[in-house]
Motif scaffolding. Structure first.
Motif, PDB file in Angstrom:
ATOM      1  N   THR A 157       1.089  -7.104   4.782  1.00  0.00           N
ATOM      2  CA  THR A 157       1.044  -5.802   4.130  1.00  0.00           C
ATOM      3  C   THR A 157       2.316  -5.016   4.411  1.00  0.00           C
ATOM      4  O   THR A 157       2.834  -5.037   5.534  1.00  0.00           O
ATOM      5  CB  THR A 157      -0.169  -4.995   4.638  1.00  0.00           C
ATOM      6  OG1 THR A 157      -1.358  -5.757   4.422  1.00  0.00           O
ATOM      7  CG2 THR A 157      -0.284  -3.659   3.912  1.00  0.00           C
ATOM      8  N   VAL A 212      -2.937   6.454   3.075  1.00  0.00           N
ATOM      9  CA  VAL A 212      -2.921   5.574   1.905  1.00  0.00           C
ATOM     10  C   VAL A 212      -3.448   6.367   0.715  1.00  0.00           C
ATOM     11  O   VAL A 212      -4.481   7.037   0.808  1.00  0.00           O
ATOM     12  CB  VAL A 212      -3.785   4.317   2.145  1.00  0.00           C
ATOM     13  CG1 VAL A 212      -3.880   3.472   0.870  1.00  0.00           C
ATOM     14  CG2 VAL A 212      -3.207   3.496   3.292  1.00  0.00           C
ATOM     15  N   LEU A 256      -6.969  -1.920  -0.759  1.00  0.00           N
ATOM     16  CA  LEU A 256      -7.121  -2.089   0.684  1.00  0.00           C
ATOM     17  C   LEU A 256      -8.440  -2.772   1.017  1.00  0.00           C
ATOM     18  O   LEU A 256      -8.502  -3.635   1.901  1.00  0.00           O
ATOM     19  CB  LEU A 256      -7.035  -0.718   1.352  1.00  0.00           C
ATOM     20  CG  LEU A 256      -7.248  -0.635   2.857  1.00  0.00           C
ATOM     21  CD1 LEU A 256      -6.212  -1.464   3.603  1.00  0.00           C
ATOM     22  CD2 LEU A 256      -7.194   0.821   3.307  1.00  0.00           C
ATOM     23  N   GLY A 314      -8.349   7.232   4.312  1.00  0.00           N
ATOM     24  CA  GLY A 314      -7.059   6.577   4.126  1.00  0.00           C
ATOM     25  C   GLY A 314      -6.036   6.941   5.176  1.00  0.00           C
ATOM     26  O   GLY A 314      -4.918   6.405   5.171  1.00  0.00           O
ATOM     27  N   PHE A 319       3.689  -0.983   3.892  1.00  0.00           N
ATOM     28  CA  PHE A 319       3.400   0.396   3.524  1.00  0.00           C
ATOM     29  C   PHE A 319       4.645   0.980   2.875  1.00  0.00           C
ATOM     30  O   PHE A 319       5.753   0.846   3.404  1.00  0.00           O
ATOM     31  CB  PHE A 319       3.013   1.218   4.760  1.00  0.00           C
ATOM     32  CG  PHE A 319       1.797   0.705   5.477  1.00  0.00           C
ATOM     33  CD1 PHE A 319       0.534   0.865   4.930  1.00  0.00           C
ATOM     34  CD2 PHE A 319       1.910   0.056   6.692  1.00  0.00           C
ATOM     35  CE1 PHE A 319      -0.595   0.392   5.576  1.00  0.00           C
ATOM     36  CE2 PHE A 319       0.789  -0.414   7.359  1.00  0.00           C
ATOM     37  CZ  PHE A 319      -0.466  -0.251   6.796  1.00  0.00           C
ATOM     38  N   LEU A 375       0.846  -1.181   0.000  1.00  0.00           N
ATOM     39  CA  LEU A 375       0.000   0.000   0.000  1.00  0.00           C
ATOM     40  C   LEU A 375       0.889   1.241   0.000  1.00  0.00           C
ATOM     41  O   LEU A 375       1.719   1.416   0.897  1.00  0.00           O
ATOM     42  CB  LEU A 375      -0.917   0.014   1.219  1.00  0.00           C
ATOM     43  CG  LEU A 375      -1.923  -1.130   1.330  1.00  0.00           C
ATOM     44  CD1 LEU A 375      -2.649  -1.063   2.673  1.00  0.00           C
ATOM     45  CD2 LEU A 375      -2.924  -1.097   0.180  1.00  0.00           C
ATOM     46  N   ARG A 376       0.703   2.081  -1.001  1.00  0.00           N
ATOM     47  CA  ARG A 376       1.490   3.306  -1.087  1.00  0.00           C
ATOM     48  C   ARG A 376       0.884   4.376  -0.191  1.00  0.00           C
ATOM     49  O   ARG A 376      -0.336   4.544  -0.154  1.00  0.00           O
ATOM     50  CB  ARG A 376       1.546   3.779  -2.543  1.00  0.00           C
ATOM     51  CG  ARG A 376       2.354   2.859  -3.446  1.00  0.00           C
ATOM     52  CD  ARG A 376       2.146   3.166  -4.908  1.00  0.00           C
ATOM     53  NE  ARG A 376       0.803   2.782  -5.344  1.00  0.00           N
ATOM     54  CZ  ARG A 376       0.387   2.871  -6.613  1.00  0.00           C
ATOM     55  NH1 ARG A 376       1.192   3.344  -7.543  1.00  0.00           N
ATOM     56  NH2 ARG A 376      -0.839   2.489  -6.924  1.00  0.00           N
ATOM     57  N   ILE A 377       1.751   5.094   0.510  1.00  0.00           N
ATOM     58  CA  ILE A 377       1.292   6.142   1.402  1.00  0.00           C
ATOM     59  C   ILE A 377       2.069   7.428   1.152  1.00  0.00           C
ATOM     60  O   ILE A 377       3.176   7.397   0.600  1.00  0.00           O
ATOM     61  CB  ILE A 377       1.438   5.738   2.887  1.00  0.00           C
ATOM     62  CG1 ILE A 377       2.914   5.744   3.312  1.00  0.00           C
ATOM     63  CG2 ILE A 377       0.810   4.377   3.149  1.00  0.00           C
ATOM     64  CD1 ILE A 377       3.129   5.620   4.810  1.00  0.00           C
ATOM     65  N   VAL A 380      -6.012   1.980   9.433  1.00  0.00           N
ATOM     66  CA  VAL A 380      -6.230   2.762   8.217  1.00  0.00           C
ATOM     67  C   VAL A 380      -7.718   3.054   8.113  1.00  0.00           C
ATOM     68  O   VAL A 380      -8.541   2.137   8.049  1.00  0.00           O
ATOM     69  CB  VAL A 380      -5.748   2.007   6.960  1.00  0.00           C
ATOM     70  CG1 VAL A 380      -5.928   2.887   5.723  1.00  0.00           C
ATOM     71  CG2 VAL A 380      -4.283   1.596   7.102  1.00  0.00           C
ATOM     72  N   ASP A 426      -4.979   3.357  -4.119  1.00  0.00           N
ATOM     73  CA  ASP A 426      -4.821   2.053  -3.476  1.00  0.00           C
ATOM     74  C   ASP A 426      -5.940   1.720  -2.495  1.00  0.00           C
ATOM     75  O   ASP A 426      -5.899   0.679  -1.842  1.00  0.00           O
ATOM     76  CB  ASP A 426      -3.480   1.988  -2.736  1.00  0.00           C
ATOM     77  CG  ASP A 426      -2.295   1.824  -3.684  1.00  0.00           C
ATOM     78  OD1 ASP A 426      -2.536   1.680  -4.905  1.00  0.00           O
ATOM     79  OD2 ASP A 426      -1.150   1.849  -3.216  1.00  0.00           O
TER      80      ASP A 426
END
Length: 321
Positions: free
Chosen positions: A294, A277, A285, A248, A296, A180-182, A260, A281
């Protein structure tokens, strides 16, 4: 026509694209957690993206139709049974009056979406048909589906598309580990360097505490800097004076288990948000199941915006079929 519910499933609610414009007064945007799957189901039956669908979590409902109709199911891998006969997924299905629809055990993913040609025709509340159960707004009287409910269906307004099923190349991958991109902020400066490192370099595992409000993870925990708490904040280092939450947002109460926030989360509170997030994405999620490993990964804003454009292009490709 209508769907006559015999069994409601575990958590089946009416959802659409969301209730936009009321976050400032504490009403979340809501809507389908996996927007791409919900839109795909609507596309297959000739609806617009805005039509309401049924969001089914883990266990689907059982219902009969009281008139000929057209349905499609998209999202989690689940057997769709019409009069006991399994039908292909991600495909438009034609039903006759009296046909019975049931669902088997999920084989991957967490949520699937049932679209009916004409859309689920419950009244709009604040511009949306989405169910917000905590506020008792929208859907079937502001609650999940119950046995005996008669779910009304609207009149079709568009033509059926030529495509009857979604190509394999456009179907999302389900199961397995997730990345998961944050983006960092607003309060990541309250983490120590070790705390920041743990969040984005260590593995986290989704717990069973995962619903429309938020998803909780277990893992190595994070470290907060020691500071004198400002007046009005709690005593824990993860507490702040109240601030607004983006959909997010990542909170780590007590520095132990990240949460999240998803579509039904409250719009503000007193926990520090160390990251968010990215919007591209959030569908991914929503597909996670308890136990999902997971990671991040922090990305710059430019990558987040590029991912949003790529997601929009993928949705456009689906609607162009």
């Amino acid at each position: 026509m209508a769907l006559r519910t015999e069994q409601p499933g575990l958590l089946t609610t009416v959802q659409d694209q969301g209730r936009i414009g009321y976050y400032n007064v504490g009403i979340p945007q809501g809507g389908a957690m996996d927007q791409e799957s919900a839109q795909t189901a609507n596309k297959l039956v000739g609806n617009t993206a805005a039509e309401a669908v049924l969001e089914c979590t883990y266990m689907g409902p059982a219902f009969t139709v009281d008139a000929p109709t057209t349905i499609a199911v998209a999202g989690a891998q689940v057997p769709v049974l019409v009069n006991g006969q399994e039908q292909p997924p991600w495909t438009r299905l034609e039903l006759a009056e009296g046909d019975a629809v049931t669902f088997g055990v999920l084989r991957g993913g967490a949520r699937f979406y049932l679209a009916v040609r004409g859309g689920v025709d419950v009244p709009e509340v604040l511009g949306s048909r989405s169910t917000y159960a905590i506020g008792r707004l929208g859907g079937m009287g502001g609650r999940k589906l119950e046995a005996g409910d008669v779910v009304p269906v609207g009149c079709p307004t568009g033509e059926l598309p030529a495509v009857t099923e979604l190509p394999e190349s456009l179907r999302p991958a389900l199961g397995g580990a997730q990345e998961l991109r944050i983006v960092w902020g607003l309060y990541d400066h309250l983490l120590t360097e070790e705390g920041r490192r743990r969040l984005v370099e260590e593995e986290w595992r989704l717990t069973p505490v995962a619903d429309r409000m938020g998803l909780r993870y277990e893992g190595p925990g994070v470290e907060w800097i020691q500071r004198e708490q400002p007046f009005g904040a709690g005593s824990d280092p993860s507490n702040i004076v109240d601030a607004g939450y983006a959909v997010g947002s990542i909170q780590v109460p007590g520095g132990t288990q990240p949460i999240v926030l998803h579509r039904d989360a409250v719009s503000g509170g007193g926990y520090a948000m160390v990251g968010t997030v990215i919007s591209a994405d959030m569908d991914l999620l929503a597909r996670a199941t308890p136990g999902t490993v997971t990671r991040f990964r922090a990305v710059p804003m430019e990558e987040a915006l590029r991912a949003r454009r790529e997601r929009a292009a993928r949705l456009q490709e689906i609607w162009a079929l």
